[in-house]
Design an enzyme around this catalytic site. Sequence first.
Site, PDB file in Angstrom:
ATOM      1  NE  ARG A  67      -3.792  -2.305   2.304  1.00 27.65           N
ATOM      2  CZ  ARG A  67      -3.633  -3.614   2.510  1.00 27.65           C
ATOM      3  NH1 ARG A  67      -2.454  -4.099   2.883  1.00 27.65           N
ATOM      4  NH2 ARG A  67      -4.657  -4.445   2.347  1.00 27.65           N
ATOM      5  CG  HIS A  92      -1.107  -5.617  -4.289  1.00 29.56           C
ATOM      6  ND1 HIS A  92      -0.026  -5.553  -3.443  1.00 29.56           N
ATOM      7  CD2 HIS A  92      -1.929  -6.581  -3.768  1.00 29.56           C
ATOM      8  CE1 HIS A  92      -0.183  -6.437  -2.460  1.00 29.56           C
ATOM      9  NE2 HIS A  92      -1.327  -7.058  -2.632  1.00 29.56           N
ATOM     10  CG  HIS A 162      -0.744 -11.571  -3.986  1.00 25.04           C
ATOM     11  ND1 HIS A 162      -1.675 -12.344  -3.339  1.00 25.04           N
ATOM     12  CD2 HIS A 162      -0.772 -10.354  -3.381  1.00 25.04           C
ATOM     13  CE1 HIS A 162      -2.259 -11.622  -2.393  1.00 25.04           C
ATOM     14  NE2 HIS A 162      -1.720 -10.398  -2.400  1.00 25.04           N
ATOM     15  CE1 TYR A 164      -4.356 -14.712  -0.791  1.00 26.76           C
ATOM     16  CE2 TYR A 164      -4.356 -14.531  -3.180  1.00 26.76           C
ATOM     17  CZ  TYR A 164      -4.586 -13.977  -1.944  1.00 26.76           C
ATOM     18  OH  TYR A 164      -5.039 -12.691  -1.845  1.00 26.76           O
ATOM     19  CG  ASP A 234      -3.276  -7.756   4.486  1.00 26.69           C
ATOM     20  OD1 ASP A 234      -2.130  -7.986   4.024  1.00 26.69           O
ATOM     21  OD2 ASP A 234      -4.148  -7.125   3.867  1.00 26.69           O
ATOM     22  CD  GLN A 268       1.658  -7.205   4.218  1.00 29.81           C
ATOM     23  OE1 GLN A 268       2.704  -6.598   4.510  1.00 29.81           O
ATOM     24  NE2 GLN A 268       0.466  -6.784   4.591  1.00 29.81           N
ATOM     25  CD  GLU A 296       1.357 -10.475  -0.380  1.00 27.47           C
ATOM     26  OE1 GLU A 296       1.537  -9.364  -0.932  1.00 27.47           O
ATOM     27  OE2 GLU A 296       0.366 -10.735   0.327  1.00 27.47           O
TER      28      GLU A 296
END
Length: 334
Positions: A67, A92, A162, A164, A234, A268, A296
């Site tokens: 961010r 992002h 990114h 998952y 997060d 992250q 991340e």
Amino acid sequence: MTPAPPSRTLCADGIRLTTISTGAAVAGLRLEDSEGGWTDVVLGHADRRSYRHGGYLGAVIGRVGNRIDRGRFELDGATHQVSVDERGNALHGGVEGFDLREWELVDAAADHVTWGLVSPAGDQGFPGEVRVQVRYRLSPGEVRLDYSATTTAPTPLNLTHHAYFNLDGESSGTIREHRLQVEADTFIPTRPDQIPTGEVREVAGTAFDLRQPTPLAAPLSAADEQVRIAGGIDHHFVVRGEGMRRHATLVGGSGRRLEVWSDRPGVQVYTGDHFDGTITGISGSAYHREAGVALETQGPPDAINQPGFPSPVLRPGETFRSWTVWRVGTSDPI
């Protein structure tokens, strides 16, 4: 009908990696089990054309992962405003980040594939033309991601990935019983809009103390203000040490194990609070809350506005280079 994006699949003993042009994304990471069956351990879209509509699944993120406060920053005396896409902030890379772009196939061989992208000057409001490449290299038990980038003008850059992960299989349900260990003594708390406060907080005594293997159910169920703000985890963890080192270890109930190594300042951790059943996964099942966890590797969020954080600025004549490695194997089942 719009065609699916081009793809490349790499194979090594017990592991298969598929990447696609949209977002240079990992659209499949399949591991072989002792009975000869294969399990996909990354979340992905059943229809690969869906990668063009967002969601970040498996994608390379840029120019600036994470961010930026109000999408605004000052660099060398000039103020820049980039596109905003989350509660008035830039997330992002903004409205059309690198995850939505069609990357060019640069080269491919039996053990690697390289994707490249040119981000023109002014892209989403960022200064300078940036040329970026990511190379995926596969060997038994290991996926290596090599990033490089150059720019024609000073610009912030915070590339990340990114994917998952759900080590029990991408359609197996929640990751709450996965055990996670993060090599970090501190983390970065955020405001209610998830922009960093500027503090770097000790994990000791908080829900974010993951220095020992911890079932994710524990922090996700904690009565912690930061967990409430994020709807889970997060947050950026500041990984101790420098250079190439282990950032995190994840173990599923199946006993599959993932180690994440990188030279980046931190990681992250995001536990997938936003999944609401609207994404149909690789096997045809819908993804619901906490269907996967993203690890991340990156610089800290909003670093361009936080003088106490490592600078994310890339300048002409410099080459950004970074490495992340996913090491996969087995441990004792939980």
